[in-house]
Enzyme design. Structure first.
Site, short mmCIF file in Angstrom:
data_model
loop_
_atom_site.label_atom_id
_atom_site.label_comp_id
_atom_site.label_asym_id
_atom_site.label_seq_id
_atom_site.Cartn_x
_atom_site.Cartn_y
_atom_site.Cartn_z
N ARG A 1 34.94 44.11 35.86
CA ARG A 1 34.30 44.44 37.00
C ARG A 1 32.51 44.88 36.24
O ARG A 1 31.37 44.16 37.17
CB ARG A 1 33.80 46.29 37.11
CG ARG A 1 32.89 47.24 37.85
CD ARG A 1 33.03 48.33 36.84
NE ARG A 1 31.64 49.49 37.44
CZ ARG A 1 30.84 49.40 37.00
NH1 ARG A 1 30.96 48.55 36.18
NH2 ARG A 1 29.58 49.83 37.94
N HIS B 1 27.67 42.91 36.55
CA HIS B 1 26.46 42.32 35.07
C HIS B 1 25.74 41.33 34.93
O HIS B 1 25.05 40.95 34.16
CB HIS B 1 26.41 43.36 34.06
CG HIS B 1 26.95 44.89 34.97
ND1 HIS B 1 25.81 45.87 34.97
CD2 HIS B 1 27.53 46.05 34.96
CE1 HIS B 1 26.23 47.17 35.75
NE2 HIS B 1 26.78 46.79 35.44
#
Length: 113
Positions: free
Chosen positions: A76, A81
């Site tokens: 994730r 990110h």
């Protein structure tokens, strides 16, 4: 108090796995890597999987060490990110090799708890 019970978080993971598998059913990697809509939908669902996994209580995670809780959260983080580092080959291998087993393991957690 958490915003959602951990059992609901596992249901979220199972739903995302089902949607990823449904979207990619019958596809080859070559088809997947050129379909930006499918890629984005799959990455979104991987993000849900990771976010939900991060919110499973540590005591549940420790009872089921065979489940890659940390890896799900790490995926994730990369997707959201470090998106420029996402390697579609790794995503594809996870879809084909890991998600079906993960779904079975998570279903067992729900049945056992």
């Amino acid at each position: 108090m958490p915003s959602r019970d951990w059992q609901l978080r596992i249901q979220d993971i199972l739903q995302s796995i089902a949607e990823i598998l449904q979207r990619t059913e019958g596809m080859e990697f070559e088809d997947f890597m050129v379909n930006r809509t499918i890629i984005k939908a799959v990455l979104y669902d991987f993000g849900i999987i990771g976010e939900a996994a991060r919110n499973i209580p540590p005591e549940i995670q420790s009872r089921y060490p065979q489940i890659p809780w940390r890896l799900m959260g790490d995926m994730r983080n990369i997707i959201f990110h470090e998106y420029f580092q996402v390697e579609l080959e790794i995503i594809w291998r996870a879809i084909k090799n890991n998600l079906p087993l993960l779904a079975l393991q998570l279903q067992e957690v729900l049945e056992s708890e």
